[in-house]
Design a protein around this motif. Structure first.
Motif, PDB file in Angstrom:
ATOM      1  N   ALA A   1       0.848  -1.197   0.000  1.00 34.72           N
ATOM      2  CA  ALA A   1       0.000   0.000   0.000  1.00 34.72           C
ATOM      3  C   ALA A   1       0.875   1.234   0.000  1.00 34.72           C
ATOM      4  O   ALA A   1       1.836   1.333   0.759  1.00 34.72           O
ATOM      5  CB  ALA A   1      -0.904  -0.018   1.214  1.00 34.72           C
ATOM      6  N   LYS A   2       0.547   2.166  -0.858  1.00 35.64           N
ATOM      7  CA  LYS A   2       1.335   3.389  -0.955  1.00 35.64           C
ATOM      8  C   LYS A   2       0.606   4.520  -0.245  1.00 35.64           C
ATOM      9  O   LYS A   2      -0.596   4.522  -0.122  1.00 35.64           O
ATOM     10  CB  LYS A   2       1.546   3.759  -2.422  1.00 35.64           C
ATOM     11  N   GLY A   3       1.355   5.455   0.226  1.00 38.04           N
ATOM     12  CA  GLY A   3       0.773   6.609   0.889  1.00 38.04           C
ATOM     13  C   GLY A   3       1.045   6.563   2.377  1.00 38.04           C
ATOM     14  O   GLY A   3       1.615   5.620   2.925  1.00 38.04           O
TER      15      GLY A   3
END
Length: 116
Positions: A9-11
């Motif tokens: 997951a990015k962010g």
């Protein structure tokens, strides 16, 4: 190399706040719940009185082995009760004291004193 990071997951991470933790609960209609409980209890009592047993619906039958084990357990329970009933309290206390006398000094309570 891009395949290895595809499931990441990015962010930035999201922190839970007080408003996220406190969700509004749906109010229940108490009168309907009580009415349903009364009906269920009434049907349970009617079914028990008509069938002659205290259970409603299917009653499981025990196998021969289960019956034999239950009889044996009952027999052993009765034997234990009779053995305890035959000895008096005084005899049990004497037996316990003899057991404590046979224990080593390791199990004795140490003497606690301010003077020695």
């Amino acid at each position: 190399m891009s395949d290895a990071y595809a499931c990441v997951a990015k962010g930035k991470l999201k922190l839970k706040s007080d408003t996220d933790l406190k969700k509004k609960k749906k109010k229940k209609n108490k009168s309907k719940d009580k009415e349903m409980e009364r009906e269920a209890a009434k049907s349970y009592v009617e079914a028990a009185s008509t069938s002659g047993t205290s259970t409603v619906g299917f009653e499981r039958k025990l196998t021969k082995a289960e019956l034999a084990s239950k009889k044996q357990q009952e027999k052993m329970r009765n034997k234990r009760i009779m053995d305890k009933a035959q000895t008096t309290h005084k005899e049990r206390v004497e037996k316990f004291n003899e057991h404590l006398d046979n224990l080593t000094e390791h199990f004795d309570i140490p003497k606690v004193s301010w003077t020695k």
